[in-house]
Design a protein around this motif. Structure first.
Motif, short mmCIF file in Angstrom:
data_model
loop_
_atom_site.label_atom_id
_atom_site.label_comp_id
_atom_site.label_asym_id
_atom_site.label_seq_id
_atom_site.Cartn_x
_atom_site.Cartn_y
_atom_site.Cartn_z
N GLU A 160 -17.48 26.79 31.30
CA GLU A 160 -17.11 24.82 30.56
C GLU A 160 -16.17 25.65 29.41
OE1 GLU A 160 -18.55 21.39 33.18
OE2 GLU A 160 -20.02 22.55 31.21
N TYR A 182 -17.60 16.22 25.99
CA TYR A 182 -17.96 17.15 26.65
C TYR A 182 -18.11 15.91 28.36
CZ TYR A 182 -18.38 20.46 23.53
OH TYR A 182 -18.88 21.26 22.29
N LEU A 190 -12.72 25.68 28.08
CA LEU A 190 -12.27 24.79 26.03
C LEU A 190 -11.63 25.98 25.33
CD1 LEU A 190 -15.09 21.79 26.14
CD2 LEU A 190 -13.12 21.74 26.80
N LEU A 198 -12.95 17.44 30.52
CA LEU A 198 -13.02 18.18 31.11
C LEU A 198 -12.22 19.33 32.40
CD1 LEU A 198 -16.93 19.48 30.64
CD2 LEU A 198 -15.58 20.50 29.42
#
Length: 268
Positions: A17, A192, A21, A197
């Motif tokens: 993740e 988040y 990002l 995401l």
């Protein structure tokens, strides 16, 4: 099933993740950003046209907000005046009016179509409710609501749809109609969250700010950003924390991390 925890620490990302990002740094062009801002109302109107009233589940207020409304009464059957800022099609409003007979509600939304849906609802009664179309960033709430007359304002999944540069205008507008000593109840997307995401590259408008395929936008709040936003407009912080939920989809064996910010700010 869902596991839930509250607190002041943001969700910890997995290495995958973090990488996703970090890669996604290209912002939507300024031209498109201005177009999205200009067409924000149209995009929300189309959203309600497509989804009408079927898309949303009624949000029964028996949880936190209902407890809050009990807590802010000085005596049991005290009549309360509330404002639901960004009422959508009334999924919070109508369960609340049904459950609590001692409430008068003002309700407004950016989308004229959403307001029409509210007015057409069989539970809508002008004796208990006044609904009106309003752009909270520029239409003065004092045109529809007396100054210092509201006991509770709810701001639930509304501020995230507004450009971060204009969010303070909403809070300033609300401040004028809220009684001194009374509160804004806030719930919205946190940093988040699973939805943040899932955005594909090319959806980023700015830090923690994204555009969906239908042109509606979503901001993901940090505790610090929200706190500064409210305090700058003269509010005092009562509660401000992340709610992290692990929603488990047993059928697909998926664990979906949801993150919200749940807060309460008071007008001194």
């Amino acid at each position: 099933g869902a596991l839930q925890k509250k607190g002041h620490s943001a969700r910890v990302l997995s290495p995958e993740e973090v990488e996703k990002l970090a890669k996604d740094q290209v912002l939507v062009s300024e031209f498109k950003q201005l177009k999205l801002e200009k067409e924000a109302q149209k995009n929300w109107d189309l959203f309600y046209k497509r989804n009408s009233t079927n898309f949303f589940k009624d949000r029964h207020w028996t949880t936190r907000e209902f407890q809050e409304l009990k807590a802010c009464r000085e005596f049991v059957d005290q009549k309360l005046t509330i404002l639901e800022a960004g009422c959508g099609v009334g999924n919070c409003l109508f369960p609340l009016l049904e459950e609590d007979l001692n409430i008068f509600a003002y309700a407004c939304d950016f989308s004229p179509r959403a307001v029409e849906y509210v007015k057409k609802n069989a539970l809508y009664s002008t004796e208990r409710c006044k609904v009106f179309q309003c752009d909270l960033t520029k239409d003065d709430l004092l045109d529809s609501i007396p100054a210092n007359s509201v006991d509770v304002v709810t701001l639930i999944f509304v501020l995230s749809a507004i450009h971060p540069d204009k969010m303070h205008l909403v809070l300033r507008n609300i401040y004028k109609v809220l009684k001194p000593g009374k509160c804004v109840l806030f719930r919205d997307y946190g940093l988040y969250d699973h939805a943040m995401l899932r955005f594909k590259s090319g959806s980023k408008l700015g830090e923690n700010f994204y555009v969906r395929q239908d042109g509606t936008r979503s901001y993901f709040f940090t505790e610090e950003f929200l706190s500064q936003l409210f305090k700058a407009e003269g509010y005092e912080q009562v509660v401000n924390e992340y709610v992290q939920r692990e929603t488990v989809n047993r059928k697909e064996d998926l664990c979906v991390p949801r993150v919200f910010l749940q807060s309460k700010f008071q007008k001194p």
